[in-house]
Design a protein around this motif. Structure first.
Motif, PDB file in Angstrom:
ATOM      1  N   THR A   1      -6.983  17.886 -16.841  1.00  0.00           N
ATOM      2  CA  THR A   1      -6.574  16.856 -17.810  1.00  0.00           C
ATOM      3  C   THR A   1      -6.287  15.531 -17.106  1.00  0.00           C
ATOM      4  O   THR A   1      -6.535  14.454 -17.657  1.00  0.00           O
ATOM      5  N   HIS A   2      -5.795  15.609 -15.869  1.00  0.00           N
ATOM      6  CA  HIS A   2      -5.542  14.376 -15.102  1.00  0.00           C
ATOM      7  C   HIS A   2      -6.819  13.585 -14.821  1.00  0.00           C
ATOM      8  O   HIS A   2      -6.755  12.394 -14.520  1.00  0.00           O
ATOM      9  N   LEU A   3      -7.990  14.227 -14.900  1.00  0.00           N
ATOM     10  CA  LEU A   3      -9.233  13.484 -14.702  1.00  0.00           C
ATOM     11  C   LEU A   3      -9.387  12.421 -15.792  1.00  0.00           C
ATOM     12  O   LEU A   3      -9.977  11.371 -15.570  1.00  0.00           O
TER      13      LEU A   3
ATOM     14  N   ALA B   1      -0.684  10.786 -24.253  1.00  0.00           N
ATOM     15  CA  ALA B   1      -2.108  11.143 -24.401  1.00  0.00           C
ATOM     16  C   ALA B   1      -2.443  12.332 -23.504  1.00  0.00           C
ATOM     17  O   ALA B   1      -3.181  13.240 -23.898  1.00  0.00           O
ATOM     18  N   PHE B   2      -1.867  12.333 -22.300  1.00  0.00           N
ATOM     19  CA  PHE B   2      -2.059  13.464 -21.380  1.00  0.00           C
ATOM     20  C   PHE B   2      -1.556  14.747 -22.029  1.00  0.00           C
ATOM     21  O   PHE B   2      -2.255  15.758 -22.077  1.00  0.00           O
ATOM     22  N   HIS B   3      -0.320  14.687 -22.551  1.00  0.00           N
ATOM     23  CA  HIS B   3       0.284  15.904 -23.107  1.00  0.00           C
ATOM     24  C   HIS B   3      -0.436  16.397 -24.362  1.00  0.00           C
ATOM     25  O   HIS B   3      -0.586  17.605 -24.557  1.00  0.00           O
TER      26      HIS B   3
ATOM     27  N   ASP C   1      -1.739   9.891 -15.656  1.00  0.00           N
ATOM     28  CA  ASP C   1      -0.263   9.910 -15.745  1.00  0.00           C
ATOM     29  C   ASP C   1       0.212  11.132 -16.538  1.00  0.00           C
ATOM     30  O   ASP C   1      -0.575  12.018 -16.851  1.00  0.00           O
ATOM     31  N   HIS C   2       1.481  11.170 -16.859  1.00  0.00           N
ATOM     32  CA  HIS C   2       2.009  12.233 -17.720  1.00  0.00           C
ATOM     33  C   HIS C   2       2.449  11.652 -19.057  1.00  0.00           C
ATOM     34  O   HIS C   2       3.485  12.013 -19.598  1.00  0.00           O
ATOM     35  N   GLY C   3       1.676  10.721 -19.586  1.00  0.00           N
ATOM     36  CA  GLY C   3       2.020  10.068 -20.851  1.00  0.00           C
ATOM     37  C   GLY C   3       1.690  10.944 -22.050  1.00  0.00           C
ATOM     38  O   GLY C   3       1.184  12.056 -21.892  1.00  0.00           O
TER      39      GLY C   3
ATOM     40  N   LEU D   1      -5.788  23.711 -15.840  1.00  0.00           N
ATOM     41  CA  LEU D   1      -6.037  22.837 -16.994  1.00  0.00           C
ATOM     42  C   LEU D   1      -5.239  21.533 -16.873  1.00  0.00           C
ATOM     43  O   LEU D   1      -5.718  20.469 -17.265  1.00  0.00           O
ATOM     44  N   HIS D   2      -4.044  21.622 -16.308  1.00  0.00           N
ATOM     45  CA  HIS D   2      -3.215  20.433 -16.069  1.00  0.00           C
ATOM     46  C   HIS D   2      -3.963  19.452 -15.155  1.00  0.00           C
ATOM     47  O   HIS D   2      -4.082  18.262 -15.477  1.00  0.00           O
ATOM     48  N   GLU D   3      -4.503  19.963 -14.055  1.00  0.00           N
ATOM     49  CA  GLU D   3      -5.198  19.069 -13.112  1.00  0.00           C
ATOM     50  C   GLU D   3      -6.488  18.526 -13.718  1.00  0.00           C
ATOM     51  O   GLU D   3      -6.822  17.362 -13.518  1.00  0.00           O
TER      52      GLU D   3
END
Ligand SMILES: [Zn+2]
Length: 211
Positions: free
Chosen positions: A149-151, A159-161, A155-157, A145-147
């Motif tokens: 979400t990177h689509l 909005a990502f989290h 970044d790890h900002g 799910l982490h990868e």
């Protein structure tokens, strides 16, 4: 493919293979099949042996690395069997999550490295580490799910989290009856982080190390 066993005085058993497709001599150190020297079919086996002897140092170093990696694995497990398991288990699950949460990726590849559990390229290709087969399913799902979400957020900002936390909350709710998932619930409840689920699962996967 024709094959012959050669005993090197330092390396030990080596398999010499003739291949109609290869155009040059090559050596592979395979975690399960050992050292394999491939020679083009029109080249004599003896040329393969000469080549092997000229690369002895390199072969010994590669064998040492392969053995060090396998030493960290449970008995009966090796990199190639993990790769086979990962190929069977992970791509279908990634596809299922992508369909459920509306992600489109380009390609998924199972990789072997010791530096990350997964990665996502700007072209939408997702790489997953075969070492994921050594961690509990909820942690595998966390990486998938982490990868994904990177689509949407490279970044790890924040909005990502926010997005990843939303997906994890939904995924965990769907698996609320599963004991492996339940084993993480106390830690998630106790977390005082802003994104408690991803924070907890990220901490949990740090207890493991890709080999
Ligand atoms: Zn990331």
């Amino acid at each position: 493919m024709k094959e012959k066993v050669h005993i090197d005085p330092v390396i030990g058993e080596v398999r010499l293979r003739k291949s109609a497709r290869s155009r040059r001599i090559s050596i592979r150190v395979h975690p399960r099949h050992g050292v394999v020297v491939t020679v083009p079919s029109y080249v004599a086996y003896a040329m393969g042996v000469t080549f092997l002897e000229s690369r002895r140092e390199w072969v010994l170093a590669a064998l040492e690395r392969a053995n060090a990696r396998n030493a960290d694995l449970p008995e009966g497990e090796d990199i190639e069997s993990l790769r086979a398991k990962a190929k069977a288990a992970l791509p279908p699950r990634l596809a299922e999550f992508a369909a459920r949460y509306g992600f489109i990726y380009h390609r998924v590849t199972i990789k072997h490295n010791t530096s990350n559990w997964g990665s996502c390229s700007s072209k939408g290709n997702i790489n997953l580490n075969l070492n994921l087969m050594r961690v509990p399913v909820p942690l595998q799902d966390y990486i998938l799910l982490h990868e994904l979400t990177h689509l949407r957020h490279p970044d790890h900002g924040p909005a990502f989290h926010t997005e990843l936390e939303r997906l994890l909350a939904d995924h965990i709710a769907q698996n609320a009856e599963d004991e492996t998932f339940q084993s993480f619930f106390p830690a998630i409840r106790a977390s005082r982080a802003r994104y408690p689920i991803s924070h907890t699962l990220e901490n949990e996967i740090r207890k493991y190390r890709p080999v």
